[in-house]
Design a protein around this motif. Structure first.
Motif, PDB file in Angstrom:
ATOM      1  N   CYS A 130      56.818  97.654  91.716  1.00  8.60           N
ATOM      2  CA  CYS A 130      55.868  97.789  92.821  1.00  8.60           C
ATOM      3  C   CYS A 130      54.458  98.051  92.298  1.00  8.60           C
ATOM      4  CB  CYS A 130      56.307  98.926  93.763  1.00  8.60           C
ATOM      5  SG  CYS A 130      56.676 100.479  92.927  1.00  8.60           S
TER       6      CYS A 130
ATOM      7  N   HIS B 119      55.140  98.360 106.524  1.00  7.97           N
ATOM      8  CA  HIS B 119      55.650  97.053 106.089  1.00  7.97           C
ATOM      9  C   HIS B 119      54.468  96.129 105.761  1.00  7.97           C
ATOM     10  CE1 HIS B 119      57.827  93.322 106.030  1.00  7.97           C
ATOM     11  NE2 HIS B 119      58.950  94.006 106.047  1.00  7.97           N
ATOM     12  N   PRO B 120      54.430  95.547 104.554  1.00  6.16           N
ATOM     13  CA  PRO B 120      53.264  94.709 104.198  1.00  6.16           C
ATOM     14  C   PRO B 120      53.208  93.402 104.983  1.00  6.16           C
ATOM     15  CG  PRO B 120      54.907  94.702 102.430  1.00  6.16           C
ATOM     16  CD  PRO B 120      55.396  95.670 103.459  1.00  6.16           C
TER      17      PRO B 120
ATOM     18  N   GLY C 278      54.025  98.022  99.025  1.00  4.69           N
ATOM     19  CA  GLY C 278      55.437  97.889  99.365  1.00  4.69           C
ATOM     20  C   GLY C 278      56.299  97.840  98.120  1.00  4.69           C
ATOM     21  N   CYS C 279      57.554  97.487  98.322  1.00  9.18           N
ATOM     22  CA  CYS C 279      58.510  97.393  97.209  1.00  9.18           C
ATOM     23  C   CYS C 279      58.948  95.934  97.083  1.00  9.18           C
ATOM     24  CB  CYS C 279      59.725  98.278  97.504  1.00  9.18           C
ATOM     25  SG  CYS C 279      61.095  98.005  96.364  1.00  9.18           S
TER      26      CYS C 279
ATOM     27  N   HIS D 280      60.495  93.743  99.925  1.00  9.88           N
ATOM     28  CA  HIS D 280      59.543  92.986 100.738  1.00  9.88           C
ATOM     29  C   HIS D 280      59.264  91.570 100.244  1.00  9.88           C
ATOM     30  CE1 HIS D 280      58.396  97.316 101.793  1.00  9.88           C
ATOM     31  NE2 HIS D 280      58.940  96.797 102.875  1.00  9.88           N
TER      32      HIS D 280
END
Ligand code: SF4
Length: 505
Positions: free
Chosen positions: A300, A391-392, A399-400, A404
Motif C-alpha cells: 500500500c 474506499h478509493p 487504500g490497500c 482495492h
C-alpha cells in the motif's frame, strides 16, 4: 458482571427506582472460584470489573483467536499451530495449571472466563460472527484440553457430569464384533459410551465410531472428541441465547460502543495501532532516505510512494495515509514538510505553503484543537482502517492494493515490486478471492524475507512473538527493516515488541 438474560428495565420502573433501597439491598455479585484450568463457560461471570479491564481482556483474547484463525487459513498443522500460539498465549492469555505455584493463577482464570463472555456478547450479533467465534473458541479449548495435565484433565471431565450413557457389559459383548471393526484397538474391558451421533460429528466423519439406532458408540479414549463436542454445542446454544438478549443491552451506552468496536475488528484483521515502538530510533529515517527505504514498505505504501514519485502529487486521503505512515516510522515533522515539499515539485512554494503545509503539521499534532489528540496528532492507519474506510475512487492511490485493485492490476504491481514466484502469486490470488487480504500481504512478506526470517529464527531465536501476523503497515515496515538490517534487530525490537495493541485506529 452481566447475565445471559439481560433484564429489561422500562422507563417507568427506572423512574421509581429508589437508590437508597438499592444501596442496602443484598450484594448480588458472587466471586466465582475456578477449581480447574479448563472451563466449559456454562455460567457467566457476575462480579464487577473495570471498563478498562473489560476492553483490554477482550482485546487480548481476540488477538489469540485472530492468530488461531490465521493458522487455519494458512493450513498449519495442529503441532505448528500450537508452537505458533504458545508464546502468544503465555503473553496474552496465560492459564496456569493447579500444580503451578503461580500466585497469578486465580487472576488468569478470571481473565479467561470474563474475556470469553465479553467476546460472546460482541460476536453473537450475526450468524457469521457466531459461527466463526464458536469455531475458534472450540479450537482453543481443544488445544488446551490436549495440553492439560492428565490428572487435572480427568478431574475436569468428572466435574462436568456429562450425561454419557455407559454401554453395559452385556450390550458390549453382543456388539463386540462391530465395536472392534469401528474402534480399531478394542479391548474387552475398555469403557464405551453411547451418545446421539450428531454430538460427535468428527468421529462419525472419520468413521471412528459404531453407529446404531441414531447413537454413536464411542470408546473412552475418544473422550477428547466427546468433551469438545459438548463444549461446542453448549457454546452454540449460549450464543443463540445471547443474541436474543442483545437488543436489551443497547440500553447500556458504555458497553455497546466497545462491543461494536470488537466485532468490527473481527471482520477484518485483528487489533493493532501503531505506537512509538513502531518508530525506529535509527537516523536512517529522513526526507532524503525515504525513496531508498521504501523497499521495506508494504504494498500500500510502496504504491503511494511510486505514485508520488511519478505524478508529484497525491490526493487528500493518499497524503493523509502516507503522512501518518511516515510519521509512524519515525520521520520528524521538519523532515516530513521537506519531503512533501520536494515531492510536490511541480508547484510553487507559495502554493505548497498555502494548500499543503498546514495538513502535514495537523497530522503531526503541531496545529489543531483538542480534537487533534492533544498535540500528538493522528495515529497511523492500521490495515483494518485502510481496508474498510475511505474506499478509493478513480485517480486515488490510497487504500490497500490487495483489496482495492483488480486481480490483474494487483498481480502486475506485485511483479513490478519483484514478486514473480508463480506459487506465491497463485496463493495471493486465492486469498484475495476469499477476502483474506492481510493473509495475502503476510505471505508476500514471508516470501520476500524468507532468508532473513530463517536467519533470525536460527541465530536470534525469533519466534511467534516477534513474527506474529502483521496487521499494521508500520509493523510491516519495522519488521522488514530490522530483518534486513539484522545487526540492529535485537537492540530495537525486544521479544513481543513487534506490535502493541491499543484501541484501534
Ligand atoms: Fe498495507 Fe495492510 Fe494492505 Fe498490507 S494488508 S498492503 S500492510 S493495508
Amino acid at each position: 458482571m452481566f447475565r445471559q438474560e439481560i433484564p429489561r428495565i422500562d422507563s417507568k420502573r427506572r423512574a421509581n427506582f429508589d437508590p437508597k433501597r438499592r444501596q442496602f439491598a443484598p450484594e448480588a455479585h458472587t466471586l466465582v472460584e475456578y477449581p480447574h484450568r479448563l472451563n466449559l463457560y456454562d455460567s457467566p461471570p457476575t462480579s464487577e470489573i473495570t471498563l478498562e479491564q473489560f476492553e483490554q481482556w477482550a482485546i487480548d483474547r481476540l488477538r489469540i483467536l485472530a492468530e488461531l484463525e490465521t493458522c487455519s487459513f494458512r493450513n498449519k498443522t495442529q503441532t505448528e499451530t500450537i508452537t505458533h500460539l504458545e508464546p502468544l498465549l503465555r503473553k496474552y492469555l496465560p492459564l496456569s495449571s493447579n500444580s503451578s505455584s503461580s500466585s497469578a493463577r486465580p487472576a488468569e482464570r478470571q481473565k479467561d472466563h470474563y474475556s470469553h463472555f465479553i467476546l460472546r456478547l460482541a460476536f453473537s450479533r450475526t450468524e457469521d460472527l457466531r459461527r466463526r467465534f464458536a469455531k475458534l473458541e472450540t479450537s482453543l479449548f481443544r488445544m488446551r484440553f490436549m495440553q492439560d495435565d492428565s490428572r487435572e484433565r480427568a478431574s475436569f471431565v468428572e466435574s462436568l457430569n456429562l450425561e454419557w450413557e455407559a454401554v453395559g457389559e452385556e450390550e458390549r459383548a453382543v456388539l463386540a464384533k462391530e465395536l472392534i471393526a469401528a474402534g480399531g484397538g478394542y479391548r474387552e474391558d475398555a469403557r464405551w459410551f453411547k451418545v446421539e451421533w450428531e454430538r460427535v460429528p468428527e468421529l462419525v466423519e472419520s468413521r471412528r465410531v459404531f453407529l446404531k439406532g441414531g447413537k454413536a458408540y464411542v470408546p473412552v479414549r475418544e473422550q477428547l472428541s466427546l468433551v469438545v463436542a459438548e463444549f461446542s454445542s453448549q457454546l452454540e446454544r449460549g450464543l443463540e441465547l445471547t443474541s436474543r438478549a442483545l437488543p436489551r443491552l443497547d440500553e447500556d451506552d458504555r458497553l455497546t460502543p466497545i462491543l461494536n468496536h470488537l466485532s468490527t475488528h473481527f471482520s477484518t484483521p485483528a487489533f493493532a495501532s501503531s505506537t512509538s515502538s513502531d518508530a525506529l530510533a535509527s537516523s536512517a529515517i529522513s526526507a532524503a532516505t525515504i525513496p531508498a527505504i521504501a523497499q521495506h514498505f508494504p504494498l500500500c505504501m510502496k504504491h503511494l510512494q511510486t505514485t508520488l514519485a511519478t505524478t508529484h502529487h497525491l490526493k487528500h486521503f493518499g497524503r493523509l495515509q502516507y503522512t501518518l505512515f511516515l510519521k509512524g516510522i519515525g520521520l520528524s515533522l521538519d523532515d516530513a514538510i521537506q519531503f512533501w515539499r520536494q515531492s510536490f515539485s511541480s508547484i510553487t512554494d507559495d502554493r505548497f505553503n498555502k494548500d499543503y503545509r498546514y495538513n502535514v503539521r495537523h497530522a503531526y499534532g503541531d496545529v489543531g484543537g483538542d480534537a487533534n489528540r492533544r498535540g500528538r496528532g493522528y495515529s497511523p492507519f492500521s490495515c483494518q482502517k485502510i481496508l474498510i474506510e475511505h474506499h478509493p475512487n478513480t485517480g486515488d492511490a490510497h487504500g490497500c492494493p490487495y483489496r482495492h485493485f483488480s486481480v490483474d492490476n494487483l498481480t502486475s504491481l506485485l511483479q513490478a515490486t519483484g514478486v514473480t514466484d508463480r506459487d506465491v502469486l497463485k496463493e495471493v490470488r486465492e486469498d484475495v478471492g476469499k477476502s483474506r487480504y492481510h493473509i495475502a500481504c503476510n505471505k508476500v512478506f514471508e516470501h520476500t524475507h524468507k532468508a532473513e526470517i530463517k536467519r533470525a529464527k536460527d541465530e536470534e531465536g525469533w519466534g511467534a512473538a516477534e513474527l506474529d501476523t502483521i496487521v499494521h503497515p508500520n509493523t510491516y515496515f519495522k519488521r522488514s527493516y530490522l530483518l534486513k538490517n539484522f545487526g540492529q534487530a535485537k537492540a530495537e525490537e525486544g521479544p513481543g515488541d513487534a506490535m502493541e495493541i491499543e484501541g484501534g485506529n
